[in-house]
Design an enzyme around this catalytic site. Structure first.
Site, PDB file in Angstrom:
ATOM      1  N   ASP A  98      38.543  23.032  29.971  1.00 22.07           N
ATOM      2  CA  ASP A  98      39.500  24.009  30.499  1.00 22.07           C
ATOM      3  C   ASP A  98      39.758  23.656  31.955  1.00 22.07           C
ATOM      4  OD1 ASP A  98      41.174  26.241  30.729  1.00 22.07           O
ATOM      5  OD2 ASP A  98      39.535  27.618  31.131  1.00 22.07           O
ATOM      6  N   SER A  99      40.745  24.315  32.553  1.00 18.91           N
ATOM      7  CA  SER A  99      40.998  24.108  33.976  1.00 18.91           C
ATOM      8  C   SER A  99      39.988  24.857  34.835  1.00 18.91           C
ATOM      9  CB  SER A  99      42.411  24.580  34.331  1.00 18.91           C
ATOM     10  OG  SER A  99      42.546  25.973  34.094  1.00 18.91           O
ATOM     11  N   CYS A 116      45.655  33.437  26.997  1.00 18.67           N
ATOM     12  CA  CYS A 116      45.010  32.578  27.989  1.00 18.67           C
ATOM     13  C   CYS A 116      43.518  32.827  27.836  1.00 18.67           C
ATOM     14  CB  CYS A 116      45.468  32.928  29.404  1.00 18.67           C
ATOM     15  SG  CYS A 116      44.542  32.084  30.714  1.00 18.67           S
ATOM     16  N   TYR A 146      46.244  25.457  35.692  1.00 20.12           N
ATOM     17  CA  TYR A 146      47.182  24.695  34.882  1.00 20.12           C
ATOM     18  C   TYR A 146      48.513  25.411  34.693  1.00 20.12           C
ATOM     19  CZ  TYR A 146      43.976  20.972  33.357  1.00 20.12           C
ATOM     20  OH  TYR A 146      43.160  19.880  33.290  1.00 20.12           O
ATOM     21  N   GLY A 147      48.495  26.737  34.719  1.00 18.54           N
ATOM     22  CA  GLY A 147      49.721  27.494  34.475  1.00 18.54           C
ATOM     23  C   GLY A 147      50.817  27.236  35.478  1.00 18.54           C
ATOM     24  N   HIS A 204      41.222  32.710  29.819  1.00 14.62           N
ATOM     25  CA  HIS A 204      40.643  33.476  30.922  1.00 14.62           C
ATOM     26  C   HIS A 204      40.661  34.985  30.644  1.00 14.62           C
ATOM     27  CE1 HIS A 204      40.965  29.831  33.406  1.00 14.62           C
ATOM     28  NE2 HIS A 204      40.200  30.440  34.291  1.00 14.62           N
ATOM     29  N   CYS A 264      41.883  26.032  26.309  1.00 17.63           N
ATOM     30  CA  CYS A 264      42.907  26.435  27.271  1.00 17.63           C
ATOM     31  C   CYS A 264      44.230  26.476  26.527  1.00 17.63           C
ATOM     32  CB  CYS A 264      42.958  25.443  28.426  1.00 17.63           C
ATOM     33  SG  CYS A 264      44.353  25.645  29.557  1.00 17.63           S
ATOM     34  N   ASN A 265      44.876  27.628  26.514  1.00 17.39           N
ATOM     35  CA  ASN A 265      46.148  27.750  25.803  1.00 17.39           C
ATOM     36  C   ASN A 265      47.223  26.867  26.414  1.00 17.39           C
ATOM     37  OD1 ASN A 265      46.170  30.223  23.698  1.00 17.39           O
ATOM     38  ND2 ASN A 265      44.771  30.683  25.367  1.00 17.39           N
TER      39      ASN A 265
END
Length: 261
Positions: free
Chosen positions: A11-12, A189, A43-44, A191, A75-76
């Site tokens: 993931d980021s 997401c 990343y978004g 998160h 991570c989406n």
């Protein structure tokens, strides 16, 4: 399969812990390497072109170093943009993370659902396809919230998070046309499930769904019949110096070693 070969989660930031948690429940002895591209976070806010190159390249480095049996893009945003690129670049199974629109549509009674993700995720054609396939009779309201990503990272680092800040980050989605009818919210997401309690307090009438449990089941299926060590191990690696404040949260997920890649 070498029993010590780990599962690689990528993931980021720390959002992928919401996928690691249910995976630990199903596969308690699985060795884990959790990789956070903290140098590329968030990343978004990055372009699709950049992520389509960055994610497969980083995964290839991680696979070469840790020799995992399977990789999970937890991570989406990275999954909706770079999953196919990663699968083409790697010779091991790669599990992606996509918005849980199908279960949200199955749960909704009002036929108005929300997709809450990063700005990059909610604009992807992949989301259009999922909505057309599984929620064609629903109004699907999308909202990208970079603020929630930052709040989730802050919460894991032990910082206080106010319900008001959660409410303000999500309120624009509810204020969209038909938003007052929304009864299910897709946490698109990884998160965001880390803020599930706070989101429920801010919007108690809206149910939440996410893909963590389904992804864990997929990982268990793909590794069915494989051997695991007698005791679990876990390490986290970051692409920039890891924050000391995160070590306690990482340890709660069984990630007792923390290193910079």
């Amino acid at each position: 399969m070498d029993p010590s070969a780990p599962l690689l989660f990528f993931d980021s930031g720390v959002g992928g812990l919401s996928v690691l948690g249910p995976t630990r429940e199903l596969l308690p002895n699985a060795p884990i390497v959790y990789a956070a591209d903290s140098a590329g976070f968030p990343y978004g806010k990055r372009t699709e072109e950049e992520l389509a190159v960055r994610v497969p390249e980083l995964l290839a480095r991680l696979v070469a170093r840790f020799r995992p049996r399977l990789a999970v893009i937890a991570c989406n945003t990275a999954s909706t943009i770079a999953l196919d690129h990663a699968r083409a670049a790697l010779e091991i199974p790669v599990v992606g993370t996509v918005p849980a629109i199908k279960p949200a549509a199955e749960l909704s009674r009002s036929r108005v659902i929300g997709v809450l993700g990063t700005e990059a995720t909610v604009r992807q054609p992949y989301v259009d396809d999922l909505a057309a396939r599984f929620a064609s009779d629903c109004t699907v309201i999308r909202h990208g919230s970079p603020e929630l990503v930052e709040l989730a990272e802050a919460k894991l680092a032990g910082e206080p998070i106010s319900i008001e800040s959660i409410h303000d980050a999500i309120a624009p989605m509810v204020r969209q046309p038909d938003g007052e009818k929304m009864d299910v919210m897709v946490l698109a997401c990884t998160h965001f499930p880390l803020l599930a309690d706070e989101i429920a307090t801010a919007f108690p009438s809206i149910a939440q769904v996410d893909g963590g449990t389904g992804i864990a089941r997929r990982i268990a299926y793909l590794t069915g019949g494989q051997e695991w060590p007698a005791r679990p191990t876990g390490k986290a690696v970051f692409t920039s110096p890891p924050a000391d404040a995160l070590r306690g949260a990482l340890s709660r997920f069984g990630l007792d070693e923390v290193h910079q890649l």
